[in-house]
Scaffold this active site. Structure first.
Site, PDB file in Angstrom:
ATOM      1  N   ARG A  73     -56.357 -40.757  92.340  1.00 52.43           N
ATOM      2  CA  ARG A  73     -55.119 -40.587  92.712  1.00 52.43           C
ATOM      3  C   ARG A  73     -54.278 -41.248  91.531  1.00 52.43           C
ATOM      4  NH1 ARG A  73     -53.616 -42.961  98.542  1.00 52.43           N
ATOM      5  NH2 ARG A  73     -54.684 -41.360  99.130  1.00 52.43           N
ATOM      6  N   ARG A 142     -47.962 -49.347  96.500  1.00 54.25           N
ATOM      7  CA  ARG A 142     -48.512 -48.032  96.179  1.00 54.25           C
ATOM      8  C   ARG A 142     -47.629 -47.069  95.165  1.00 54.25           C
ATOM      9  NH1 ARG A 142     -52.893 -45.976  99.362  1.00 54.25           N
ATOM     10  NH2 ARG A 142     -54.025 -47.719 100.334  1.00 54.25           N
ATOM     11  N   LYS A 205     -52.383 -52.232 102.681  1.00 55.03           N
ATOM     12  CA  LYS A 205     -51.383 -51.149 101.961  1.00 55.03           C
ATOM     13  C   LYS A 205     -50.115 -51.557 102.126  1.00 55.03           C
ATOM     14  CE  LYS A 205     -53.147 -47.138 103.493  1.00 55.03           C
ATOM     15  NZ  LYS A 205     -53.424 -45.662 103.844  1.00 55.03           N
ATOM     16  N   LYS A 207     -46.056 -49.759 101.165  1.00 55.28           N
ATOM     17  CA  LYS A 207     -45.350 -48.651 100.483  1.00 55.28           C
ATOM     18  C   LYS A 207     -44.007 -48.524 100.188  1.00 55.28           C
ATOM     19  CE  LYS A 207     -49.269 -45.513 102.314  1.00 55.28           C
ATOM     20  NZ  LYS A 207     -49.480 -44.311 102.991  1.00 55.28           N
ATOM     21  N   CYS A 426     -52.137 -32.635 105.849  1.00 57.43           N
ATOM     22  CA  CYS A 426     -52.989 -33.523 104.983  1.00 57.43           C
ATOM     23  C   CYS A 426     -54.083 -32.860 104.605  1.00 57.43           C
ATOM     24  CB  CYS A 426     -53.184 -34.871 105.754  1.00 57.43           C
ATOM     25  SG  CYS A 426     -54.724 -34.389 106.857  1.00 57.43           S
ATOM     26  N   CYS A 432     -61.860 -35.671 103.104  1.00 59.51           N
ATOM     27  CA  CYS A 432     -61.509 -36.805 103.874  1.00 59.51           C
ATOM     28  C   CYS A 432     -62.789 -37.460 104.854  1.00 59.51           C
ATOM     29  CB  CYS A 432     -60.036 -36.918 104.524  1.00 59.51           C
ATOM     30  SG  CYS A 432     -59.777 -38.324 105.388  1.00 59.51           S
ATOM     31  N   CYS A 471     -56.127 -36.440 111.508  1.00 58.54           N
ATOM     32  CA  CYS A 471     -56.317 -37.544 112.437  1.00 58.54           C
ATOM     33  C   CYS A 471     -55.005 -38.439 112.499  1.00 58.54           C
ATOM     34  CB  CYS A 471     -57.617 -38.416 111.659  1.00 58.54           C
ATOM     35  SG  CYS A 471     -56.969 -39.652 110.463  1.00 58.54           S
ATOM     36  N   CYS A 475     -51.230 -38.924 107.512  1.00 56.43           N
ATOM     37  CA  CYS A 475     -51.013 -38.629 106.027  1.00 56.43           C
ATOM     38  C   CYS A 475     -50.126 -37.759 105.609  1.00 56.43           C
ATOM     39  CB  CYS A 475     -52.153 -38.585 105.231  1.00 56.43           C
ATOM     40  SG  CYS A 475     -53.294 -39.723 105.473  1.00 56.43           S
TER      41      CYS A 475
END
Ligand code: SRM
Ligand code: SF4
Length: 554
Positions: A73, A142, A205, A207, A426, A432, A471, A475
């Site tokens: 990514r 990120r 994480k 963001k 997503c 994934c 899930c 995302c």
């Protein structure tokens, strides 16, 4: 709070500045995967170990290890990328990434399917394009989002510059990436000091997003840290600061929840980095490190209180907050097709269906975009909705771009209803590891089915936001959609309804664990009721929030 640190904390602490044993793991030719701790550390370098889940059962039966490969990514703040960089990514995808590129909901490019023996060469090739993957994943700040809308270009350019500066300022200081992937010689025997992050980085994480109202095309309420530009007479006077947004949840764990960001207040332009560092270090020092499910900033803020958090950020940054300025969002998705900026240049927003770019039977998107990149002299902007803007086209250059747009079939992808054009999904299966149900591969079929229902009820042009996630990690930012499917098991989803049209209100669970026929039956009935009972022009999400979600399920 328990004193037991999660396993990831120990890996980070022992990693010598995110180096771990990555070099040894990469050199081990006996397996297509990495040692477990190195899989964790790899994320901080912008890559994830995955395996092809379509092949998993077959390989297990044949007693083979999973078909390991790597997702990579980019760190591309604001999703801005030059045509030369695009062409280089096209080459890289064809050589190492299964001839496919994926644009993400955070304005990045992902490659999938890179094998271990080619991981280093791929990262080197990416680095040669002057794009890196540092901190694209991992417990750090990120990729920074920025409104991709080039129409408000004067303000947008300033905000973009602020976002790039912030992205650079919040980068980790370790040279691990340069040593492992670019063969830089280590300068010192001991890992370098991380003034901002410390030796164990963040608990989770982090963001950040910048938005230029009135277009909330980055879903600014979904991020740990949000900057809402206040534009007065074309100048950015400052930002309203938002904190504590986050969407990831876990099925069945009621301690987890999606949260829309809270407003801290207004700051003058120029104070963003001081504020970001204060927010980040407060989370570094107060976020939970025992339980990763509960370690995002949203939980830290809810346990300590927004007022306490505001005071702590003011204390650490030395910047007092003024009351937030009034802001109104009036749109959310991308503006498809041709638009003209104040300076006369043109921008062409393409629809790319869940951001997937490959040459398939129905459309040769990889080749079409290559053709565009070969003649385009402006830049490309990846939107936070997985689409691509061919930006800054001069009036003289427009005919050539238009010809390619039509001849390659890119224009046909825009011949869809608003609900299909704006729908997000997503990645989910097959790459994934966390996917419980299909998302990207189900998007076209499901959005088409919803469109047929809308047409049947006489409202084919309603711009309802529809999102699918495989899930509950969210995302595709499903919890901010008017209609969302959240994967529960193969072919089964939770149905969420009731987000608003501008990404300011979270939706709520409406039906649990149902299959496609049940979902469509519920929507068919509820679209009918909405058509009959809605207030004038009431959006479906607002009607669902006002009426459907207040009723006991039949
Ligand atoms: Fe995500 C994990 C894909 C945006 C919340 N996400 C993953 C992983 C890496 C699975 C994993 O941990 O092994 C997925 C890789 C799939 C694949 O094969 O490529 C993945 N996330 C994506 C992307 C590619 C979705 C897309 O279709 O575009 C997006 C990449 C963004 C980027 O370029 O950086 C992506 N992920 C998001 C967003 C939306 C956003 O950030 O605007 C969210 C919800 C917002 C949030 O973070 O709260 C999101 N991803 C998660 C979570 C849940 C985090 C949490 O707080 O619980 C996970 C799982 C985790 O971190 O443990 C996750
Ligand atoms: Fe994977 Fe779940 Fe994110 Fe979809 S929402 S990409 S299934 S982690």
């Amino acid at each position: 709070m328990s004193a037991t640190l999660s396993a990831v904390e120990t890996i980070k602490a022992q990693s010598r500045g995110l180096r771990g044993t990555l070099i040894e793991s990469l050199a081990d030719a006996h397996t297509g995967g990495l040692r477990e701790p190195d899989q964790t550390l790899l994320k901080f370098h912008g890559s994830y170990q995955q395996d092809d889940r379509d092949l998993r059962d077959e390989r297990t039966e044949s007693k083979l290890e999973p078909a390991h490969s790597f997702m990579i990514r980019t760190r591309t703040p604001g999703g801005v990328i030059t045509p030369a960089q695009w062409l280089a990514f096209d080459d890289i995808a064809r050589r190492y990434g299964g001839s496919s590129l994926r644009l993400t909901t955070r304005q990045a490019i992902q490659l999938h399917g890179v094998i271990k023996s080619e991981l280093k060469a791929t990262l080197q090739a990416i680095n040669k394009t002057l794009i890196d993957t540092i901190a694209a994943c991992g417990d750090v700040n990120r990729n920074v989002l920025v409104s991709a809308n080039p129409i408000e270009s004067a303000a947008h350019a300033l905000v973009y510059a602020d976002a790039v500066a912030l992205s650079e300022a919040l980068l980790p200081k370790t040279r691990a990436y340069h040593e492992i992937w670019l063969d830089e010689q280590p300068i010192a025997a001991t890992p370098e000091h991380e003034p901002l992050y410390g030796p164990t980085y963040l608990p989770r994480k982090f963001k950040t997003a910048f938005v230029v109202p009135p277009q909330n095309d980055v879903d600014v309420y979904a991020h740990d840290l949000g900057f809402v530009a206040i534009v007065v007479d074309g100048e950015v006077s400052g930002y309203n600061v938002l904190v504590g947004g986050g969407l990831g949840t876990s099925h069945g764990d009621t301690r987890t929840y999606a949260r829309a960001a809270s407003v801290l207040g207004f700051i003058a332009r120029g104070a963003e980095i001081a504020i970001a560092e204060a927010v980040l270090t407060t989370q570094r020092d107060h976020g939970r490190r025992d339980e990763r499910r509960l370690s995002r900033l949203k939980y830290t803020i809810d346990s300590l209180g927004v007022d306490w958090f505001r005071g702590e950020v003011e204390r650490r940054s030395g910047v007092p907050f003024a009351p937030a300025k009034a802001v109104r969002f009036s749109a959310r998705g991308d503006r498809f097709g041709w638009t003209q900026g104040n300076d006369g240049r043109w921008h062409l927003t393409l629809r790319l269906r869940a951001g997937r770019i490959a040459d398939r039977d129905d459309a040769s998107l990889l080749s079409a975009l290559r053709q565009l990149a070969q003649v385009h002299r402006g830049d490309f902007r990846i939107t936070a909705n997985q689409n691509l803007i061919v930006a800054a086209i001069t009036p003289e250059a427009r005919p050539e771009i238009e010809q390619i747009f039509i001849e390659t079939g890119l224009s046909e992808l825009l011949e869809r209803s608003p609900v299909e054009l704006n729908a997000l999904a997503c990645v989910a299966l097959p790459t994934c590891p966390l996917a419980m149900a299909e998302a990207e591969r189900y998007l076209e079929r499901f959005s088409g089915a919803v469109q047929s229902l809308l047409a049947r009820h006489g409202v084919p042009e309603e711009p309802i936001s529809l999102r699918i996630s495989g899930c509950p990690n969210g995302c595709s930012r499903p919890f901010l959609a008017e209609i969302a499917l959240v994967g529960k098991a193969p072919g089964r989803y939770n149905l969420h309804l009731g987000g608003d049209a501008f990404g300011e209100r979270l939706n709520r669970l409406y039906r649990e664990n149902i299959d496609e026929s049940e979902i469509l039956a519920v929507l068919d009935r509820d679209f009918g009721r909405w058509r009959r009972e809605r207030g004038s022009a009431e959006a479906f999400g607002d009607y669902a929030d006002r009426v459907l979600l207040t009723e006991t399920p039949a």
